[in-house]
Each structure stands twice: as structure tokens, then as C-alpha cells.
Write a protein that holds these residues in place. Structure first.
Motif, PDB file in Angstrom:
ATOM      1  N   UNK A   2      31.195 -67.042  13.956  1.00  0.00           N
ATOM      2  CA  UNK A   2      30.882 -66.365  12.696  1.00  0.00           C
ATOM      3  C   UNK A   2      31.829 -65.242  12.319  1.00  0.00           C
ATOM      4  N   UNK A   3      32.560 -64.701  13.263  1.00  0.00           N
ATOM      5  CA  UNK A   3      33.400 -63.546  12.999  1.00  0.00           C
ATOM      6  C   UNK A   3      34.868 -63.958  13.110  1.00  0.00           C
ATOM      7  N   UNK A   4      35.658 -63.624  12.068  1.00  0.00           N
ATOM      8  CA  UNK A   4      37.066 -64.006  12.021  1.00  0.00           C
ATOM      9  C   UNK A   4      37.949 -62.936  12.637  1.00  0.00           C
ATOM     10  N   UNK A   5      39.051 -63.375  13.180  1.00  0.00           N
ATOM     11  CA  UNK A   5      40.086 -62.469  13.655  1.00  0.00           C
ATOM     12  C   UNK A   5      40.930 -62.085  12.437  1.00  0.00           C
ATOM     13  N   UNK A   6      41.338 -60.828  12.300  1.00  0.00           N
ATOM     14  CA  UNK A   6      42.130 -60.438  11.130  1.00  0.00           C
ATOM     15  C   UNK A   6      43.408 -61.268  10.958  1.00  0.00           C
ATOM     16  N   UNK A   7      43.935 -61.801  12.047  1.00  0.00           N
ATOM     17  CA  UNK A   7      45.163 -62.584  11.996  1.00  0.00           C
ATOM     18  C   UNK A   7      45.047 -63.914  11.272  1.00  0.00           C
ATOM     19  N   UNK A   8      43.850 -64.403  11.045  1.00  0.00           N
ATOM     20  CA  UNK A   8      43.702 -65.691  10.360  1.00  0.00           C
ATOM     21  C   UNK A   8      43.908 -65.567   8.856  1.00  0.00           C
TER      22      UNK A   8
ATOM     23  N   UNK B  24      31.258 -55.834   9.778  1.00  0.00           N
ATOM     24  CA  UNK B  24      31.362 -55.773   8.314  1.00  0.00           C
ATOM     25  C   UNK B  24      32.426 -56.741   7.834  1.00  0.00           C
ATOM     26  N   UNK B  25      32.133 -57.410   6.742  1.00  0.00           N
ATOM     27  CA  UNK B  25      33.033 -58.370   6.100  1.00  0.00           C
ATOM     28  C   UNK B  25      33.455 -59.504   7.030  1.00  0.00           C
ATOM     29  N   UNK B  26      32.650 -59.755   8.065  1.00  0.00           N
ATOM     30  CA  UNK B  26      32.836 -60.878   8.993  1.00  0.00           C
ATOM     31  C   UNK B  26      34.186 -60.874   9.702  1.00  0.00           C
ATOM     32  N   UNK B  27      34.727 -59.692   9.970  1.00  0.00           N
ATOM     33  CA  UNK B  27      36.015 -59.583  10.647  1.00  0.00           C
ATOM     34  C   UNK B  27      35.860 -58.758  11.917  1.00  0.00           C
ATOM     35  N   UNK B  28      36.424 -59.276  12.999  1.00  0.00           N
ATOM     36  CA  UNK B  28      36.383 -58.559  14.278  1.00  0.00           C
ATOM     37  C   UNK B  28      37.592 -57.634  14.345  1.00  0.00           C
ATOM     38  N   UNK B  29      37.377 -56.412  13.903  1.00  0.00           N
ATOM     39  CA  UNK B  29      38.453 -55.421  13.917  1.00  0.00           C
ATOM     40  C   UNK B  29      38.070 -54.264  14.827  1.00  0.00           C
ATOM     41  N   UNK B  30      37.727 -54.607  16.038  1.00  0.00           N
ATOM     42  CA  UNK B  30      37.261 -53.629  17.013  1.00  0.00           C
ATOM     43  C   UNK B  30      35.818 -53.897  17.367  1.00  0.00           C
TER      44      UNK B  30
END
Length: 120
Positions: free
Chosen positions: A18-24, A60-66
């Protein structure tokens, strides 16, 4: 809303789908997130544990940024309205998130199970 929770999350192993990596998000002309789609887990620890209210963990916003935001939702158990208010305070969302002006076309607030089924 309290932002200092301790202990392990019962949800840590459930985020991969469910959570995207910012690199995608490879395009430079688009946002690096899915605005308004917040991936969250809500749980209540056993009553025998200190701080056993409703707990929230959210990307938040489905992104794993930490690490995910973690919060205790004070007063969220009284009603659906109270739960939504506490969730809104913890995540920091509001109906008007841009200047598009077509709020009637914006998807209403909803809570969904991991299967995609709408819960509320």
C-alpha cells in the motif's frame, strides 16, 4: 492528539502493498506522492496497557518517506464524528486541499479495509 506512542505497531508488516517508495515517481513534472490517499492503521491496545486508547499510524499521501506518523486519538471512541475529527487533526487534512474549485467532484471522506471494501 498525542504524538508520542511507544511500543511496536501491529501494522508494520502490512504496508508493503500500500505504501510507495518515493523513487517510483520518476517524472519530474508530477508530484512525488498520491495526494489525499493516506495509508493508515488504527488499533486499540489491550486495556491492561498504559495509554490504551485508539492509536493511529499513517503514511501521508501513501509514500514511505521515513517513519510513519504515530498518534493517540484522544476522544475518538465517542462517535464517528469524534473519530473523524481526531483523525483529521492527527493527519492534518481538510476538504480544500488545492485551488481547483470543483469540491463537488472531490471524493468524500472514507475509511477502507485492506481489501478495498469501504468501511465508512
Amino acid at each position: 492528539v498525542s504524538l508520542s506512542l511507544r511500543g511496536d505497531s501491529p501494522c508494520a508488516s502490512r504496508y508493503a502493498d500500500w505504501v510507495a517508495d518515493p523513487g517510483v515517481f520518476v517524472r519530474a513534472d508530477e508530484p512525488k506522492h498520491l495526494q489525499g490517499l493516506h495509508v493508515a492503521c488504527v488499533w486499540r491496545p489491550p486495556l491492561s496497557q498504559p495509554g490504551s486508547g485508539v492509536h493511529l499510524e499513517v503514511y501521508r499521501n501513501a509514500v514511505k518517506d521515513g517513519e510513519p506518523l504515530r498518534a493517540a486519538l484522544e476522544g475518538a471512541e465517542a462517535s464517528w464524528k469524534d473519530f473523524r475529527r481526531e483523525l483529521q487533526k492527527a493527519i492534518g487534512f481538510r476538504k480544500r486541499s488545492n485551488n481547483w474549485g470543483h469540491l463537488e467532484l472531490k471524493q468524500p471522506f472514507g475509511v477502507f479495509a485492506a481489501s478495498g471494501r469501504r468501511l465508512a
